[in-house]
Design an enzyme around this catalytic site. Structure first.
Site, short mmCIF file in Angstrom:
data_model
loop_
_atom_site.label_atom_id
_atom_site.label_comp_id
_atom_site.label_asym_id
_atom_site.label_seq_id
_atom_site.Cartn_x
_atom_site.Cartn_y
_atom_site.Cartn_z
CG ASN A 187 -0.46 -0.19 2.52
OD1 ASN A 187 0.62 -0.75 2.67
ND2 ASN A 187 -1.18 0.26 3.53
CB CYS A 191 -5.41 -1.21 -1.74
SG CYS A 191 -6.71 -0.64 -0.64
CD GLU A 208 -5.35 -5.83 -1.69
OE1 GLU A 208 -4.96 -4.65 -1.51
OE2 GLU A 208 -5.89 -6.50 -0.81
#
Ligand code: THU
Length: 144
Positions: free
Chosen positions: A56, A67, A69
């Site tokens: 992040n 984030c 991801e």
């Protein structure tokens, strides 16, 4: 990490979950999270055997933080694309962390229903992580 052909079902892969966790922890240690003090790392096995990862990255304008991801999915596409087969996301304690709602949608888009996720309850397919998901096929089948 894997001997399956690209595009094979996640079930066909020999997934080294501990290697994914170690990579996720490495990334977590590089997180830029001065505002939340909540570092996150994530690593994903791609269907061609690559491992992509992210951490992040926060911002003084809090709402535009990224984030972990997001970084992982960016690396996925920046390094040749493919499909996510298995994903391990960790928090600052190095243990499995459930992706936020938005990031579950990212995993669905890039891994699909069979993609496997390590959760605090063990390995689960995305169908369990994001039930009745909205996805690419809805754009065709549900178009007015
Ligand atoms: N965070 C992630 O990186 N991924 C998730 O799936 C959950 C939340 C980050 C966003 C923010 O930088 C911090 O964790 C606290 O919410």
């Amino acid at each position: 990490m894997t001997e399956a052909e690209p595009g094979a079902s996640p079930a066909a892969y020999d997934i080294d979950w501990e290697a994914l966790r170690r990579r996720a922890v490495e990334l977590m240690e590089r997180a830029y999270a001065p505002y939340s003090a909540f570092p996150v790392g994530v690593a994903g096995l791609v269907d061609d055997g690559r491992v992509v990862a992210g951490c992040n990255v926060e911002n003084a304008s809090y709402g535009v933080g990224l984030c972990a991801e997001c970084g992982m999915v960016s690396e996925l596409h920046a390094t040749g694309g493919g499909r996510l087969v298995a994903v391990y996301c960790v928090g600052g304690d190095g243990q499995a962390l459930m992706p936020c709602g938005r990031c579950r949608q990212l995993l669905w888009e890039n891994g699909g229903p069979e993609c496997l996720l390590m959760t605090p309850e063990g390995v689960l397919p995305m169908t369990r992580v994001l039930p009745q998901a909205f996805g690419p096929s809805d754009l065709d089948t549900r178009h007015a």
